[in-house]
Design a protein around this motif. Structure first.
Motif, PDB file in Angstrom:
ATOM      1  N   GLY A  92       0.856  -1.126  -0.175  1.00 24.85           N
ATOM      2  CA  GLY A  92      -0.090   0.138   0.038  1.00 24.85           C
ATOM      3  C   GLY A  92       0.789   1.342  -0.097  1.00 24.85           C
ATOM      4  N   GLY A  93       1.992   1.204  -0.383  1.00 30.16           N
ATOM      5  CA  GLY A  93       2.908   2.272  -0.269  1.00 30.16           C
ATOM      6  C   GLY A  93       3.887   2.537  -1.705  1.00 30.16           C
ATOM      7  N   GLY A  94       4.976   3.072  -1.631  1.00 25.98           N
ATOM      8  CA  GLY A  94       5.741   3.042  -2.764  1.00 25.98           C
ATOM      9  C   GLY A  94       5.705   4.201  -3.631  1.00 25.98           C
ATOM     10  N   THR A  95       4.565   5.242  -3.578  1.00 25.40           N
ATOM     11  CA  THR A  95       4.390   6.198  -4.544  1.00 25.40           C
ATOM     12  C   THR A  95       5.112   7.306  -4.200  1.00 25.40           C
ATOM     13  N   PRO A  96       5.373   8.130  -5.199  1.00 24.61           N
ATOM     14  CA  PRO A  96       6.160   9.363  -4.850  1.00 24.61           C
ATOM     15  C   PRO A  96       5.344  10.394  -3.892  1.00 24.61           C
ATOM     16  N   TYR A  97       3.943  10.250  -3.856  1.00 28.72           N
ATOM     17  CA  TYR A  97       3.153  11.052  -3.071  1.00 28.72           C
ATOM     18  C   TYR A  97       3.345  10.904  -1.682  1.00 28.72           C
ATOM     19  N   GLN A  98       3.351   9.640  -1.255  1.00 24.65           N
ATOM     20  CA  GLN A  98       3.709   9.244   0.166  1.00 24.65           C
ATOM     21  C   GLN A  98       5.167   9.747   0.576  1.00 24.65           C
ATOM     22  N   ARG A  99       5.893   9.385  -0.251  1.00 22.91           N
ATOM     23  CA  ARG A  99       7.500   9.515   0.131  1.00 22.91           C
ATOM     24  C   ARG A  99       7.558  11.156   0.315  1.00 22.91           C
TER      25      ARG A  99
END
Length: 233
Positions: A92-99
């Motif tokens: 559920g992670g790994g997106t540039p938006y979360q980082r």
């Protein structure tokens, strides 16, 4: 799709919810989340609960007035559209938006409000983080806002007298899958591309479908309202 976030921190008061969940609080920036629901197949929703009181709304309005931008709705939509197909990983992670959000100054502010740690955002529901990222990358953040909780994001627009019921290109659209018009019932957020004049709107959303950025067509019956960035003409 993102299924968890911020559950380890002791001081944290976070709840990711599906249809019918009510949350309370407002905040300086916009915020959000999404968790897939059985009754809205592929539509992600979630909310983060805050127990703090809202900040000074007059001060918010003053800051918003001071932060005019030279960015058009078309530029914002073009940036959002360029991200279509971006997908989260199995956790559920790994997106540039979360980082980006986890590393941002805003993360420290929302952690102070909601609890948790920066790492908690890395696998958290990210529809509002996507909207915030688009604002950051286009230079429109002062008008689009930034947060990870949809309810606080909507209330930020409301408190700045920029929230309404008319679909406009580039508006930030807030959804409740239950059809509620209560801001505390908001599940999801995205951008309006256009009003289709048939009871639906075309949108660009993050954390939708199977945790992707996608263009969607949504019924207006699921819309709580719209936030209006003050774009350059």
């Amino acid at each position: 799709m993102a299924k968890h976030g911020f559950t380890a921190a002791r001081k944290m008061k976070i709840a990711y919810a599906v249809l019918g969940t009510a949350v309370a609080a407002a905040a300086l920036g916009p915020q959000a989340a999404n968790a897939e629901t059985a009754s809205a197949a592929g539509q992600h929703s979630s909310t983060v609960k805050s127990t703090k009181n809202p900040v000074d709304h007059a001060a918010q309005r003053s800051r918003a007035d001071e932060n005019k931008i030279q960015v058009t709705a078309d530029q914002v939509l073009s940036m959002a559209r360029s991200q279509v197909g971006t997908s989260e990983n199995a956790a559920g992670g790994g997106t540039p938006y979360q980082r980006w959000y986890a590393d941002s100054k805003r993360a420290a502010e929302t952690i102070a409000r909601d609890g948790g740690t920066p790492a908690g955002y890395l696998n958290a529901p990210w529809c509002a983080m996507f909207v915030s990222w688009v604002g950051e990358k286009t230079g429109a953040r002062p008008q689009i806002g930034w947060d990870a909780w949809t309810v606080a994001h909507a209330k930020w627009f409301k408190n700045n007298d920029r929230f309404g019921t008319v679909a406009k290109p580039g508006a930030v659209v807030f959804f409740s899958w239950s059809g509620s018009k209560d801001l505390d019932a908001i599940n999801h957020v995205g951008f309006v591309e256009k009003d289709n004049q048939d009871g639906t709107i075309s949108t660009i959303e993050g954390n939708t479908g199977n945790g992707k950025v996608e263009e969607r067509v949504r019924p207006k019956s699921q819309v709580v309202g719209y936030g209006y960035p003050e774009y350059a003409s």
